[in-house]
Design a protein around this motif. Structure first.
Motif, PDB file in Angstrom:
ATOM      1  N   THR A  69      -6.652  21.430  20.133  1.00 32.04           N
ATOM      2  CA  THR A  69      -7.642  22.089  19.141  1.00 32.04           C
ATOM      3  C   THR A  69      -8.622  21.543  17.991  1.00 32.04           C
ATOM      4  O   THR A  69      -7.753  20.824  17.248  1.00 32.04           O
ATOM      5  CB  THR A  69      -7.922  23.778  19.073  1.00 32.04           C
ATOM      6  OG1 THR A  69      -7.529  23.658  18.194  1.00 32.04           O
ATOM      7  CG2 THR A  69      -7.322  24.473  20.832  1.00 32.04           C
ATOM      8  N   SER A  70      -9.475  20.935  17.990  1.00 28.29           N
ATOM      9  CA  SER A  70      -9.352  20.447  16.367  1.00 28.29           C
ATOM     10  C   SER A  70     -10.340  21.132  15.826  1.00 28.29           C
ATOM     11  O   SER A  70     -11.308  22.290  16.312  1.00 28.29           O
ATOM     12  CB  SER A  70     -11.101  19.348  17.522  1.00 28.29           C
ATOM     13  OG  SER A  70     -10.871  18.242  17.444  1.00 28.29           O
ATOM     14  N   ARG A  71     -10.306  20.766  14.384  1.00 31.90           N
ATOM     15  CA  ARG A  71     -11.184  21.909  13.023  1.00 31.90           C
ATOM     16  C   ARG A  71     -11.507  21.116  12.886  1.00 31.90           C
ATOM     17  O   ARG A  71     -10.987  20.153  12.033  1.00 31.90           O
ATOM     18  CB  ARG A  71     -10.005  22.587  12.685  1.00 31.90           C
ATOM     19  CG  ARG A  71      -8.493  23.459  13.559  1.00 31.90           C
ATOM     20  CD  ARG A  71      -7.670  24.269  13.121  1.00 31.90           C
ATOM     21  NE  ARG A  71      -7.272  24.884  13.613  1.00 31.90           N
ATOM     22  CZ  ARG A  71      -5.594  25.031  13.133  1.00 31.90           C
ATOM     23  NH1 ARG A  71      -5.566  25.318  11.586  1.00 31.90           N
ATOM     24  NH2 ARG A  71      -4.691  25.868  13.914  1.00 31.90           N
ATOM     25  N   ARG A  72     -13.184  21.427  12.268  1.00 29.07           N
ATOM     26  CA  ARG A  72     -13.680  20.753  11.361  1.00 29.07           C
ATOM     27  C   ARG A  72     -13.209  20.209   9.726  1.00 29.07           C
ATOM     28  O   ARG A  72     -12.817  20.880   9.809  1.00 29.07           O
ATOM     29  CB  ARG A  72     -15.530  20.977  11.337  1.00 29.07           C
ATOM     30  CG  ARG A  72     -16.074  20.433  10.524  1.00 29.07           C
ATOM     31  CD  ARG A  72     -17.986  20.558  10.433  1.00 29.07           C
ATOM     32  NE  ARG A  72     -18.470  21.137  11.610  1.00 29.07           N
ATOM     33  CZ  ARG A  72     -18.624  19.918  12.761  1.00 29.07           C
ATOM     34  NH1 ARG A  72     -19.290  19.171  12.317  1.00 29.07           N
ATOM     35  NH2 ARG A  72     -18.735  20.076  13.867  1.00 29.07           N
ATOM     36  N   GLY A  73     -13.292  19.013  10.025  1.00 24.99           N
ATOM     37  CA  GLY A  73     -12.197  18.862   8.330  1.00 24.99           C
ATOM     38  C   GLY A  73     -10.753  18.273   8.366  1.00 24.99           C
ATOM     39  O   GLY A  73     -10.487  18.175   6.970  1.00 24.99           O
ATOM     40  N   SER A  74     -10.250  19.103   9.483  1.00 19.76           N
ATOM     41  CA  SER A  74      -8.873  19.189   9.592  1.00 19.76           C
ATOM     42  C   SER A  74      -8.106  18.008   9.707  1.00 19.76           C
ATOM     43  O   SER A  74      -7.106  18.125   9.542  1.00 19.76           O
ATOM     44  CB  SER A  74      -8.021  21.241   9.399  1.00 19.76           C
ATOM     45  OG  SER A  74      -9.206  21.570   8.287  1.00 19.76           O
ATOM     46  N   GLY A  75      -8.885  18.003  11.371  1.00 22.37           N
ATOM     47  CA  GLY A  75      -7.840  17.229  12.435  1.00 22.37           C
ATOM     48  C   GLY A  75      -7.955  17.990  13.876  1.00 22.37           C
ATOM     49  O   GLY A  75      -8.327  19.575  13.630  1.00 22.37           O
ATOM     50  N   SER A  76      -7.065  17.471  14.558  1.00 19.13           N
ATOM     51  CA  SER A  76      -6.768  18.221  15.428  1.00 19.13           C
ATOM     52  C   SER A  76      -5.140  18.861  15.532  1.00 19.13           C
ATOM     53  O   SER A  76      -4.120  18.172  14.560  1.00 19.13           O
ATOM     54  CB  SER A  76      -6.669  17.270  16.618  1.00 19.13           C
ATOM     55  OG  SER A  76      -8.153  16.487  17.025  1.00 19.13           O
ATOM     56  N   PHE A  77      -4.839  20.114  15.893  1.00 16.16           N
ATOM     57  CA  PHE A  77      -3.639  20.879  16.365  1.00 16.16           C
ATOM     58  C   PHE A  77      -3.724  20.884  17.825  1.00 16.16           C
ATOM     59  O   PHE A  77      -4.522  21.066  18.890  1.00 16.16           O
ATOM     60  CB  PHE A  77      -4.051  21.945  15.563  1.00 16.16           C
ATOM     61  CG  PHE A  77      -4.327  21.711  13.683  1.00 16.16           C
ATOM     62  CD1 PHE A  77      -3.372  22.204  13.629  1.00 16.16           C
ATOM     63  CD2 PHE A  77      -5.229  21.373  13.485  1.00 16.16           C
ATOM     64  CE1 PHE A  77      -3.543  21.888  12.144  1.00 16.16           C
ATOM     65  CE2 PHE A  77      -5.522  21.559  12.420  1.00 16.16           C
ATOM     66  CZ  PHE A  77      -5.492  21.582  10.836  1.00 16.16           C
ATOM     67  N   VAL A  78      -2.175  21.286  17.817  1.00 22.79           N
ATOM     68  CA  VAL A  78      -1.859  21.853  19.203  1.00 22.79           C
ATOM     69  C   VAL A  78      -2.292  23.534  19.289  1.00 22.79           C
ATOM     70  O   VAL A  78      -2.326  24.295  18.414  1.00 22.79           O
ATOM     71  CB  VAL A  78      -0.447  21.551  19.468  1.00 22.79           C
ATOM     72  CG1 VAL A  78      -0.157  21.968  20.450  1.00 22.79           C
ATOM     73  CG2 VAL A  78       0.478  20.339  19.365  1.00 22.79           C
ATOM     74  N   ALA A  79      -3.343  23.840  20.812  1.00 29.11           N
ATOM     75  CA  ALA A  79      -3.156  24.943  20.696  1.00 29.11           C
ATOM     76  C   ALA A  79      -2.278  26.048  21.178  1.00 29.11           C
ATOM     77  O   ALA A  79      -0.763  25.691  21.263  1.00 29.11           O
ATOM     78  CB  ALA A  79      -4.208  24.518  22.304  1.00 29.11           C
ATOM     79  N   GLU A  80      -2.827  27.101  20.153  1.00 27.84           N
ATOM     80  CA  GLU A  80      -1.184  27.637  20.268  1.00 27.84           C
ATOM     81  C   GLU A  80      -0.952  28.395  21.779  1.00 27.84           C
ATOM     82  O   GLU A  80       0.097  28.951  21.472  1.00 27.84           O
ATOM     83  CB  GLU A  80      -1.897  28.758  19.385  1.00 27.84           C
ATOM     84  CG  GLU A  80      -2.499  28.883  17.875  1.00 27.84           C
ATOM     85  CD  GLU A  80      -1.221  28.716  17.233  1.00 27.84           C
ATOM     86  OE1 GLU A  80       0.027  29.102  17.286  1.00 27.84           O
ATOM     87  OE2 GLU A  80      -1.728  28.270  16.165  1.00 27.84           O
ATOM     88  N   VAL A  81      -1.138  28.069  22.782  1.00 28.26           N
ATOM     89  CA  VAL A  81      -1.394  27.932  24.311  1.00 28.26           C
ATOM     90  C   VAL A  81      -1.524  27.408  24.868  1.00 28.26           C
ATOM     91  O   VAL A  81      -2.478  27.418  25.411  1.00 28.26           O
ATOM     92  CB  VAL A  81      -1.978  29.699  24.545  1.00 28.26           C
ATOM     93  CG1 VAL A  81      -1.021  30.096  25.786  1.00 28.26           C
ATOM     94  CG2 VAL A  81      -1.665  30.737  23.704  1.00 28.26           C
TER      95      VAL A  81
END
Length: 251
Positions: A69-81
Motif C-alpha cells: 500500500t502507498s501512503r502519501r508522503g511516507s512511501g510504500s509499505f507491505v500490506a498488513e494482510v
C-alpha cells in the motif's frame, strides 16, 4: 530488509516484472513483514541497477496485486494482510500434461470431497445433485458435457465450506477446459467408459449425501485414478481427433 542485493534483473523478461517477483518473494517468505516500509525508489534503483521509473512500475504491480500500500508522503509499505498470487504456466496439450493435472486434482479434490461429506448443507447437496444431472442432460442433447463436469466438481469443492478450495479450483479451472475435453472425449469413445464415469460420480454424491467422509474421499480418488487409467487407454490420435472436430473451445 531485502537481503539479496546481488540478484539483479537480466534483460529478456521485463525488468519491472523481475523486480516485482523478487519483492513478492521477500514478502511471501516473511523477509519483509506486514507494515514494513519498502526501501525508497532511489535505494531500490541502486540495489537492482535500474531506473526509478522501472522501480515505480514494479511497485505498481505489487500494489495491484494487493501486496503493498502507498501512503502519501511516507512511501510504500507491505500490506498488513498481503495476498498470495498463484502462478501456473499454461500447460502444453500433451496427454502427459493432462495426467499431471489429474495428479494435481487428486491432491485437492479428494480432500474437498471428504470435507463436503462432513460439512455440506442440504442446499449444497441439491446443487451437487443438480450439477450431476446437468452432465447427463448435456450428453443427451449431443454436448460434450465439459462445462457441466467442471461445475459438478466445483459444487463439491463449494460444499467443503472452505473458501480456499474454491479459490484454488477457480484458479486452475482456467487451465482445465482442454484437459477435461480430452478425458471426456476419450471416455465417449467407449460405452463402458461412460458408464464407469456415471457410476463414479454417483458414488461420490452418495457418500457425500450419507456424510461418509472416508467413502467420499475414496470415491473421489477412485474417479480421478480411473480417469488417468482411461486416458492411458486412449487411441494415439485422440488429440488430433479433438483438434479436427474443433470441440476444444475456451470455457
Amino acid at each position: 530488509m531485502i537481503t539479496d542485493p546481488e540478484t539483479r534483473p537480466t534483460r529478456g523478461i521485463q525488468l519491472s516484472e523481475q523486480v516485482a517477483r523478487q519483492l513478492t518473494h521477500a514478502i511471501h517468505t516473511g523477509e519483509m513483514r506486514p507494515g514494513e516500509r519498502l526501501p525508497t525508489e532511489a535505494a531500490l534503483g541502486e540495489r537492482y541497477g535500474i531506473s526509478r521509473s522501472v522501480v515505480r512500475e514494479a511497485i505498481s504491480m505489487l500494489r495491484n496485486a494487493g501486496l503493498v500500500t502507498s501512503r502519501r508522503g511516507s512511501g510504500s509499505f507491505v500490506a498488513e494482510v498481503p495476498t498470495v498470487a498463484l502462478r501456473l504456466a499454461i500447460p502444453d496439450p500433451s496427454l502427459q500434461s493432462i495426467i499431471r493435472l489429474l495428479e494435481l486434482r487428486r491432491a485437492l479434490e479428494v480432500e474437498a470431497a471428504r470435507l463436503a461429506a462432513q460439512r455440506r448443507t442440504p442446499s449444497q447437496l441439491r446443487r451437487i445433485r443438480n450439477a450431476m444431472a446437468d452432465i447427463d442432460e448435456a450428453v443427451e442433447v449431443g454436448s460434450d458435457g465439459v462445462d457441466q463436469d467442471m461445475a459438478f466438481h466445483r459444487a463439491i469443492a463449494e460444499a467443503s465450506n472452505n473458501t480456499h478450495f474454491t479459490a484454488i479450483i477457480d484458479f486452475y479451472n482456467r487451465f482445465l477446459h482442454h484437459a477435461v475435453t480430452v478425458t471426456r472425449t476419450n471416455e465417449s469413445l467407449r460405452e463402458t467408459f461412460m458408464a464407469q464415469v456415471i457410476e463414479e460420480h454417483q458414488a461420490i454424491v452418495d457418500a457425500i449425501a450419507q456424510g461418509d467422509e472416508e467413502a467420499a474421499a475414496q470415491a473421489a480418488a477412485r474417479h480421478l485414478e480411473h480417469a488417468e487409467w482411461r486416458l492411458r487407454q486412449a487411441p494415439t490420435d485422440l488429440l488430433e481427433r479433438i483438434e479436427d472436430t474443433g470441440t476444444d473451445t475456451p470455457a
